[in-house]
Every structure is written in C-alpha cells, then in structure tokens.
Design an enzyme around this catalytic site. Structure first.
Site, PDB file in Angstrom:
ATOM      1  N   VAL A   1       0.868  -1.189   0.000  1.00 58.25           N
ATOM      2  CA  VAL A   1       0.000   0.000   0.000  1.00 58.25           C
ATOM      3  C   VAL A   1       0.899   1.231   0.000  1.00 58.25           C
ATOM      4  CG1 VAL A   1      -1.881  -1.204   1.164  1.00 58.25           C
ATOM      5  CG2 VAL A   1      -0.222   0.068   2.529  1.00 58.25           C
TER       6      VAL A   1
ATOM      7  N   SER B   1      13.152  -3.535  -6.000  1.00 58.43           N
ATOM      8  CA  SER B   1      13.568  -2.634  -7.075  1.00 58.43           C
ATOM      9  C   SER B   1      13.392  -3.293  -8.428  1.00 58.43           C
ATOM     10  CB  SER B   1      15.030  -2.231  -6.907  1.00 58.43           C
ATOM     11  OG  SER B   1      15.414  -1.437  -8.014  1.00 58.43           O
TER      12      SER B   1
ATOM     13  N   LYS C   1      17.737  -0.336   0.114  1.00 52.28           N
ATOM     14  CA  LYS C   1      16.951   0.053  -1.067  1.00 52.28           C
ATOM     15  C   LYS C   1      17.065   1.562  -1.291  1.00 52.28           C
ATOM     16  CE  LYS C   1      13.798   0.101  -4.376  1.00 52.28           C
ATOM     17  NZ  LYS C   1      13.199   1.369  -4.435  1.00 52.28           N
TER      18      LYS C   1
ATOM     19  N   HIS D   1      20.385   2.263  -2.789  1.00 47.63           N
ATOM     20  CA  HIS D   1      20.281   1.870  -4.205  1.00 47.63           C
ATOM     21  C   HIS D   1      19.711   3.038  -5.016  1.00 47.63           C
ATOM     22  CE1 HIS D   1      17.651   0.667  -7.515  1.00 47.63           C
ATOM     23  NE2 HIS D   1      18.499  -0.304  -7.771  1.00 47.63           N
ATOM     24  N   ASN D   2      18.650   3.630  -4.522  1.00 54.99           N
ATOM     25  CA  ASN D   2      18.018   4.730  -5.258  1.00 54.99           C
ATOM     26  C   ASN D   2      18.915   5.956  -5.322  1.00 54.99           C
ATOM     27  OD1 ASN D   2      15.903   2.928  -5.235  1.00 54.99           O
ATOM     28  ND2 ASN D   2      14.356   4.501  -4.925  1.00 54.99           N
TER      29      ASN D   2
ATOM     30  N   GLU E   1      21.240   5.319  -7.924  1.00 56.97           N
ATOM     31  CA  GLU E   1      20.511   5.444  -9.199  1.00 56.97           C
ATOM     32  C   GLU E   1      20.449   6.919  -9.642  1.00 56.97           C
ATOM     33  OE1 GLU E   1      16.712   3.286  -9.151  1.00 56.97           O
ATOM     34  OE2 GLU E   1      15.820   5.024 -10.124  1.00 56.97           O
ATOM     35  N   TYR E   2      20.219   7.816  -8.711  1.00 56.63           N
ATOM     36  CA  TYR E   2      20.166   9.256  -9.034  1.00 56.63           C
ATOM     37  C   TYR E   2      21.464   9.711  -9.689  1.00 56.63           C
ATOM     38  CZ  TYR E   2      15.904  10.961  -6.605  1.00 56.63           C
ATOM     39  OH  TYR E   2      14.619  11.233  -6.221  1.00 56.63           O
TER      40      TYR E   2
ATOM     41  N   ARG F   1      18.797  17.912 -10.120  1.00 59.34           N
ATOM     42  CA  ARG F   1      17.366  17.853 -10.446  1.00 59.34           C
ATOM     43  C   ARG F   1      16.665  19.120  -9.971  1.00 59.34           C
ATOM     44  NH1 ARG F   1      14.808  11.767  -9.879  1.00 59.34           N
ATOM     45  NH2 ARG F   1      16.633  10.620 -10.592  1.00 59.34           N
TER      46      ARG F   1
HETATM   47  P1  2AM Z   1      -7.453   1.095  -3.102  1.00 61.66           P
HETATM   48  O1  2AM Z   1      -7.521   0.400  -4.439  1.00 61.66           O
HETATM   49  O2  2AM Z   1      -8.625   0.794  -2.258  1.00 61.66           O
HETATM   50  O3  2AM Z   1      -7.228   2.591  -3.228  1.00 61.66           O
HETATM   51  C1  2AM Z   1      -1.910   1.805  -3.745  1.00 61.66           C
HETATM   52  O4  2AM Z   1      -2.466   3.013  -3.337  1.00 61.66           O
HETATM   53  C2  2AM Z   1      -2.659   0.639  -3.121  1.00 61.66           C
HETATM   54  O5  2AM Z   1      -2.702   0.832  -1.714  1.00 61.66           O
HETATM   55  C3  2AM Z   1      -4.082   0.479  -3.596  1.00 61.66           C
HETATM   56  O6  2AM Z   1      -4.311  -0.898  -3.760  1.00 61.66           O
HETATM   57  C4  2AM Z   1      -4.900   1.052  -2.446  1.00 61.66           C
HETATM   58  O7  2AM Z   1      -6.187   0.501  -2.322  1.00 61.66           O
HETATM   59  C5  2AM Z   1      -4.040   0.656  -1.275  1.00 61.66           C
HETATM   60  N1  2AM Z   1      -4.252   1.486  -0.082  1.00 61.66           N
HETATM   61  C6  2AM Z   1      -3.871   2.772   0.078  1.00 61.66           C
HETATM   62  N2  2AM Z   1      -4.187   3.194   1.320  1.00 61.66           N
HETATM   63  C7  2AM Z   1      -4.748   2.143   1.962  1.00 61.66           C
HETATM   64  C8  2AM Z   1      -5.275   1.941   3.262  1.00 61.66           C
HETATM   65  N3  2AM Z   1      -5.240   2.926   4.177  1.00 61.66           N
HETATM   66  N4  2AM Z   1      -5.792   0.728   3.558  1.00 61.66           N
HETATM   67  C9  2AM Z   1      -5.789  -0.256   2.640  1.00 61.66           C
HETATM   68  N5  2AM Z   1      -5.302  -0.135   1.397  1.00 61.66           N
HETATM   69  C10 2AM Z   1      -4.789   1.040   1.049  1.00 61.66           C
END
Ligand code: 2AM
Length: 506
Positions: free
Chosen positions: A79, A133, A205, A208-209, A212-213, A311
């Site tokens: 998420v 990554s 990670k 790594h980024n 990458e920059y 950047r």
């Molecule tokens: P969604 O489809 O319901 O928006 C990237 O944003 C992913 O994270 C999506 O699958 C989103 O679900 C999920 N997501 C973001 N915030 C969340 C939360 N507070 N609880 C559960 N899923 C979340």
C-alpha cells in the site's frame, strides 16, 4: 469466499506493483490470497487472471485473508508508503494475524519507519521491510529484493523471495531475462538476500536509489557534453551509447539511454523525442533521503547529493531561461579529435561511476555502526546485478571487490578499481576541464572528481578552516605535533596571543 488456510502467501494492495508481485508469486507455483481495500479491484484482478500456476484466492476482507493463509502466515503489504502501512498492519493484527506471522512491507517506506514498526509490533507479529527494485516489470518478472527483519523469521520468506527474484548467471553475473507470463526463469542465482535486522532492507533500497540518481545524472551529463561539444544528433549518440553498452559500462541505464536517444518524436517524425522532452526532472524523495542521511552521519556522499541538486536546478526552468539572457558564459569551440572526446567521456563516466558507488557503499558501511547492523556488502552488490534499475556488469566487479576483502574501507582502494582510475584519470580530468572551459554544467563529473581528489589527499585545507573556527568561535584545534584528542585554543584577541591547552583525553 476464501478457502481454509491453503494459501502460501497473502498480499494486500492490488495497485500495479501489488498485482505484478502477486502474479510473479503465482507463476512460481505459490497460491496467493489477495485483498484490496476497494473490492472491485480485487474482483477484476481475479477475473483477469483465472489460470495462474499457483492460483489466486480473492478475499473481501482481512479476516478472510488471515484465514486463507497457511501458518506461519506470510502477508505482503503493498500500500502507499506512510500511515497506510501502520493502519493495515494494525487491521491485520485485529483480523487475527499472530505473533509468529510475517507481515512484509514491500512499499517504498523510510527505513526509520521500518525500525519503529518492527519494534512497535514486535509482540504482535514479525514485521519485515523489504526493498523491491525494478519497477513494474521487475515486480512481474523478477525484481531485486532487499528484505530486513528478524533473522530467525527469514527462513519462512526465503523460498518465496528466492523464487520470485530476478536471476543472474552464476559465472558471469549477467541477468537471465527470459521470464514470460506463466513461464518463470529456471536456474540462476536469485537477486535476493537477507540484508539485516529491522530497517536494513529499506535502508539498502534507499541507498540503491541514491546511487541510481547519480548514475542517471552522470549518463545525462555524458550525453549533454557530447551533444554540445560535437554538435551531433541524438541518433549518433544512441550508437555511441549502444557501443559503450558492449563494454565496461554495460548496464540497464546505458541500454535504455541508447534506446531513448534513437526514438523519433511521435508528433514530429523528422525529430527526436528527447529534444521535445522538457528539461525539468522530478523526484520522489529517495535521493533526498539518502543525502540527508549522509549529512546526518557525516559521510561525504557529495555526488549523490549533487545529483539531487542537479534535479532541483533543472526544475528552475523559468528562472534558468531568464538567467540565460543575462549570464553569459565563454565562447568555446571544440576543435579536437571527435573519437578522442568520445573515448574520454566514456572514461570520465566510468571513473565517476566508481566514485558514485564508492560513496553509496561507504554510506552503508557507516550505517552498520549507526544502526547496529551487519551488512554483507558483497552480497548487496550481488543482488543488484539483476532485476533493479542500476543492474550492470560493473556490479560483478563490486561483488568481487568485497568478496576479496569484506573489510574493504573504500571501493577506490580495491586493486581493480584503483587501477581503472589510475589508467583513465588523465582523460577524466580533461573532460572536467573541457566542461569548465566550455561553460557546460557537469556537476556530477566534477563532484566525483573532487571526491576522488579529496579522498586521496593526506593534506586538506581544513587546518586553515579549523583555525578560523577557533578565531571567531573558540572552537579549538588539534595540532599535528600532539596526540589526537588534545585540543588547543589561541587567544586571538589578546595582544600576546597565548596558546591554551584545553583538553587531554589521553
Ligand atoms: P485502493 O484500491 O482501495 O485505493 C496503492 O495506493 C494501493 O494501496 C491500492 O491498492 C490502495 O487501495 C491501497 N491502499 C492505500 N491506502 C490504503 C489503506 N489505508 N488501507 C488499505 N489499502 C490502502
């Protein structure tokens, strides 16, 4: 409705990265229970992928997901980085996740959050943070994976992580890139290794980024120098980069650069796309975090920071356009040999790249002490050989350097890299001098050279600087003829200017 405890792994968050990781796991025969906050997304995903080798189990709530996963549960969270990770972890625990279960945050979380979460949830679950990554394609067909968490819990995740990671050839370290939907790569060495406790995976990670920059900035400067000094079309530059990709610079970023440079503009078929792309770079923050961390720890990762600032400067497009009318640079015409310049820029790029990686690895060395991790730098270099954005032949060399000497203080001191810089430094210096003479901004090349020259200098002007600090702020100084730790202050304002011994810690 989910079946009872038959899934090998659970996954929460079905945006592109989540979907692709789930499909990658299912391709490798793992049964994956999936959940998404918005149920429609989960249903569409299940409907679109009816026949994966491992199988997908759609779950409408977290209790179903917890019930579907075999113990100890391995539940991957993908998420949005930030509070959503805390929310979902707490919800998972409320839904029945147990102390032995692994909750694996695969988002772009800050390592400090992962350290906090691992501690905060330690009596409720085993919280892991794994760097992933390779973008969307990597997630689908083989990313580079950097997991951090409790060492004794890693064995539960390891088979899955090894299976889904990118693979490289055991001998050459070259990526094996033949995965297709439903047909994963067989054999090879996985680009996944346990990094360390708590936030170590997310930290690595991030570095790594940061690398990458600077890698991208160096390549862009090489392009810009050749373009402006030789007045060549992008297509010719594409051929140069393609040639470079056959040698020591062989890497994903050089390969895509060659591809980008030959791309014609869809709206102007006589012109090249790169000439129509606005020269303002955006950023999501990992380069900035790396630089802030370097500043916090007092480690000179100046080229990584320079790449972030480059950047920032690029983003001031309107200001730069206005300034270009007022601030006039030198008139310069390059009249030298074209091939010689191309070769010199190649060598400058290679030397600068060595310095950039030296900085990134030096940072990880310092982080070991700072966060009490034990990082295997050879292993980290080895899992960057495939799957990730900075994958390159070069990383085989770094792997070898740290395998030769795990305690290597700085990459610049490794015999191979030392020899490379020794051999190429004259041309590297000539390119930096040329950039300065021609008035072409090449901050990454220049900062890398400054890092190299500073690092190899037994004597720097900090003697004067420290005397200045003592002059205006009584900050004291140490003396070359006294043991370290013994401080002195000169009474600069008094006529007799007496020197006072301040401390003696010995
Ligand atoms: P969604 O489809 O319901 O928006 C990237 O944003 C992913 O994270 C999506 O699958 C989103 O679900 C999920 N997501 C973001 N915030 C969340 C939360 N507070 N609880 C559960 N899923 C979340």
């Amino acid at each position: 409705m989910a079946e009872k405890a038959s899934a090998d792994v659970g996954l929460i968050g079905l945006a592109v990265m989540g979907q692709n990781l789930a499909l990658n796991m299912a391709d490798h025969g793992f049964k994956v229970a999936v959940f998404n906050r918005t149920t429609r997304v989960m249903k569409e995903f299940i409907a679109a992928n009816p026949d994966t080798p491992g199988g997908l189990v759609g779950c409408e709530n977290l209790s179903e997901l917890v019930a579907a996963a075999k113990k100890p549960r391995k539940i991957v969270i993908l998420v949005k980085a930030g509070p959503a990770v805390d929310t979902v972890t707490k919800q998972l625990i409320e839904a029945g996740a147990e102390k032995d279960d692994l909750i694996v945050d695969c988002g772009n979380s800050q390592w400090t959050d992962t350290i906090r979460r691992e501690k905060e949830f330690s009596d409720r679950c085993r919280f892991f943070g794994s760097g992933v990554s390779g973008g969307e394609t990597g997630a689908r067909f083989g990313p580079s994976l950097m997991p951090g968490g409790a060492a004794d819990a890693w064995k539960h995740l390891e088979p899955i992580w090894n299976a889904i990671a990118a693979k490289v050839d055991a001998e050459t370290g070259k990526p094996i890139e033949t995965a297709k939907p439903g047909r994963p790569v067989k054999g090879g060495v996985p680009c996944s290794a346990y990094i360390g406790e708590n936030g170590a995976g997310h930290y690595v990670k991030m570095v790594h980024n940061g690398i990458e920059y600077i890698d991208m900035q160096l390549i862009s400067e090489a392009y810009f120098l050749l373009r402006n000094l030789l007045h060549v079309e992008p297509e010719e530059l594409s051929q140069i980069f393609a040639r470079w990709n056959e040698g020591d610079l062989d890497s994903y970023l050089i390969e895509i650069t060659a591809d980008i440079l030959k791309q014609r503009d869809p709206d102007h078929p006589d012109a090249f796309l790169v000439d129509y792309v606005l020269d303002t770079a955006q950023q999501k923050g990992t380069g900035k975090w790396t630089s802030i961390n370097a500043l916090d720890m007092g480690i000179p990762a100046n080229s990584i920071a320079e790449a972030v600032f480059a950047r920032c400067l690029s983003a001031l497009k309107v200001e730069r356009e206005a300034a270009s009318q007022h601030l006039i640079g030198p008139e310069y015409q390059y009249n030298g040999d074209r091939n010689e310049l191309v070769n010199a820029v190649h060598d400058a790029l290679y030397c600068s790249k060595i310095c950039a990686y030296a900085q990134g690895f030096q940072l990880m060395r310092a982080a070991e002490t700072e966060y009490k991790w034990k990082l295997d730098l050879a292993s980290i270099a080895s899992i960057w050989r495939g799957g990730c954005i900075i994958r390159a032949r070069f990383l085989q060399r770094i792997t070898a350097a740290y395998a030769r000497d795990p305690q290597l203080v700085n990459l610049l001191l490794d015999p191979y890299f030392k020899e490379q810089i020794q051999r190429n430094q004259t041309r590297w210096r000539s390119v930096v001098a040329l950039a300065a003479q021609a008035g072409i901004a090449a901050p990454a090349f220049m900062s890398a050279l400054a890092y190299h020259d500073g690092y190899r200098s037994a004597q720097l002007p900090a003697n004067l600087l420290q005397a200045q600090r003592d002059y205006f702020g009584a900050h004291t100084y140490e003396r070359i003829d006294q043991p370290r730790g013994v401080s002195f202050h000169l009474d600069w304002s008094k006529p007799d200017r007496r020197q006072i011994k301040i401390t003696d810690s010995h």
